[in-house]
Design a protein around this motif. Sequence first.
Motif, mmCIF file in Angstrom:
data_model
loop_
_atom_site.group_PDB
_atom_site.id
_atom_site.type_symbol
_atom_site.label_atom_id
_atom_site.label_comp_id
_atom_site.label_asym_id
_atom_site.label_seq_id
_atom_site.Cartn_x
_atom_site.Cartn_y
_atom_site.Cartn_z
ATOM 1 N N LEU A 139 1.014 -0.959 -0.167
ATOM 2 C CA LEU A 139 -0.144 -0.378 -0.117
ATOM 3 C C LEU A 139 0.495 1.051 0.548
ATOM 4 O O LEU A 139 0.855 2.143 -0.361
ATOM 5 C CB LEU A 139 -0.997 -0.335 1.348
ATOM 6 N N TYR A 140 1.849 1.346 0.867
ATOM 7 C CA TYR A 140 2.979 2.920 1.087
ATOM 8 C C TYR A 140 3.595 2.356 -0.730
ATOM 9 O O TYR A 140 3.729 4.188 -0.696
ATOM 10 C CB TYR A 140 3.823 1.728 2.388
ATOM 11 N N ALA A 141 3.523 1.531 -1.061
ATOM 12 C CA ALA A 141 4.341 1.375 -2.543
ATOM 13 C C ALA A 141 3.064 2.031 -3.987
ATOM 14 O O ALA A 141 3.611 2.487 -4.933
ATOM 15 C CB ALA A 141 4.765 0.457 -2.771
ATOM 16 N N GLY A 142 1.924 2.155 -3.203
ATOM 17 C CA GLY A 142 1.351 2.214 -4.262
ATOM 18 C C GLY A 142 -0.128 1.281 -4.860
ATOM 19 O O GLY A 142 -0.527 0.839 -5.810
ATOM 20 N N GLY A 143 0.469 -0.613 -4.886
ATOM 21 C CA GLY A 143 -0.263 -1.315 -5.406
ATOM 22 C C GLY A 143 -1.244 -1.735 -4.777
ATOM 23 O O GLY A 143 -2.502 -0.326 -3.797
ATOM 24 N N THR A 144 -1.768 -3.059 -4.769
ATOM 25 C CA THR A 144 -2.863 -3.951 -4.388
ATOM 26 C C THR A 144 -3.117 -4.703 -3.763
ATOM 27 O O THR A 144 -2.153 -5.178 -3.780
ATOM 28 C CB THR A 144 -3.788 -3.363 -5.954
ATOM 29 N N VAL A 145 -3.680 -4.299 -2.989
ATOM 30 C CA VAL A 145 -4.256 -5.617 -1.608
ATOM 31 C C VAL A 145 -5.426 -6.554 -1.192
ATOM 32 O O VAL A 145 -6.660 -5.497 -1.537
ATOM 33 C CB VAL A 145 -3.713 -4.811 -0.021
ATOM 34 N N VAL A 146 -5.711 -7.568 -2.029
ATOM 35 C CA VAL A 146 -6.777 -8.490 -1.556
ATOM 36 C C VAL A 146 -6.614 -8.706 -0.527
ATOM 37 O O VAL A 146 -5.924 -10.107 -0.356
ATOM 38 C CB VAL A 146 -6.843 -9.186 -3.299
#
Length: 501
Positions: free
Chosen positions: A218-225
């Motif tokens: 999340l800090y890097a701007g990705g996606t968590v499912v």
Amino acid sequence: MRKDSMDWLAARSALTPHRTAAINAETGEAWSYAQMNERACALAGYLEAAGVAPGDRVAVLAQNDLCCWDALFACIKLRAVFVPLNWRLSGSELNAIVSDCTPKALLYHSELESLARGLFAPITLQAGGVEYESIISAAIPLRHLEAERGDEAAESCMMIYSGGTTGKPKGVVLSHQSVLWNMLNTIVSWNLTASDVTVTSLPLFHTGGINALCLPILYAGGTVVVSKESRAEPLMELIQRYACTIVLMVPTMYRMMIDLPAFAHVQFPHVHTFLSGGAPCPIAIYEAFESKGLTFKEGYGLTEAGPNNFYMDPRAVVHKRGSVGKPMMLVQVKIVSDSGCEVAIGDVGEIWLRGKHVFQCYWNQPETTQSAFVDGWLRTGDLGRRDEDGFYYIVGRKADMIITGGENVYPVEVEQIMLEHPAVKEAAVVGIPDPKWGESIAAAVALHPDHGLTDEELRNYCIGKIGKYKIPKRFLFLQELPKTHVGKVDKKRICQMYQEM
């Protein structure tokens, strides 16, 4: 808002407002970074108006659900302390934890209402319904956002209760600095980017669920499912559906996955790394992923440090199988003897860690906190060794080491040998009191379905592979090994089972 604010979600939302931040695997609900930030602001405003102040604890009782992110980021904005509760515990166990951390507020999901009824907090809020969403929609503004602050990095961010396998669960307090440095360290050492997508079924009350991959991504701007799924086949489908790029699971889940007939045919075209953590991983799992040309590696960590501490270069996995790699960029590691001196290369000693990712304290346990550190180094209680190329290997818990007839036996070594037998699905080795040898080696074993194995056959299999004194003298065959609430093999329970025999 001041530039030294730890409210990094607001900054991420400003940079990439429309990127997908989080998805609920069961419902398909997805939030952008802007939505996630707006929801956290709304919940923070509500909690502040209800009486939650900076430094107060906010307990959260929910399975893997998006409301966990509401609560965490609301606490960060409010400068309160996020305390995720282990919903797998009994009511009396949860009561003991709530009595210890004395939360000002309890947020619980409607699915766990019956469990939450037995817990007390001055402020209670149920998530997962119309009333909760109306609170989010009301968007009560925070009053303290522009207030003068002290050293925010040193303030407490979250408190995660340890699994309690060695005694009463302890509240491990992580400062904003601890959380931030783990995220930064993981991103730069593991090469995470905004293109990364992960699915987590690891519980979000555990540091492996929340801190190992979710927050760094999340800090890097990705996606968590986030998923509540505990079965291997649906998890494989989720990895495919959401084009996951990096996955972290415990060895038990990987074992179930490779045992599925579907595993032989499935492809994971988007995954660049499969990670295993929480316990030593059987060699058979390495081999199953390597046979498909997939990168599979182990990590090592603990609630008190990160949990991420090592990086394993994918090019070294085959030649350094079983290694957790080399220390990450911002972590210092040394292997220390009982006398406090660094051991020679190849020798076993206790793993000591140092870095800004290390925890702040054990809640209300100053003496225990003090005993965990030596000159700024965290004594992990785990045993390891370093080879001549600088790669580290985890040998096991210091408390699990068995001394039989004056010889040291490391359970992991014996367990790995037994797990190489095609009939063995799970294995755990413990020491039990022995009037002659001090301790004798005993094992608990679970077999694959439709396989049979006797004590003598397994004992003979071990002969020649390890020293005779390391071979278990007693075997306990079980349908499944007992597990702790976070999915680790419960060796304390296995010892109790032997005592009850």
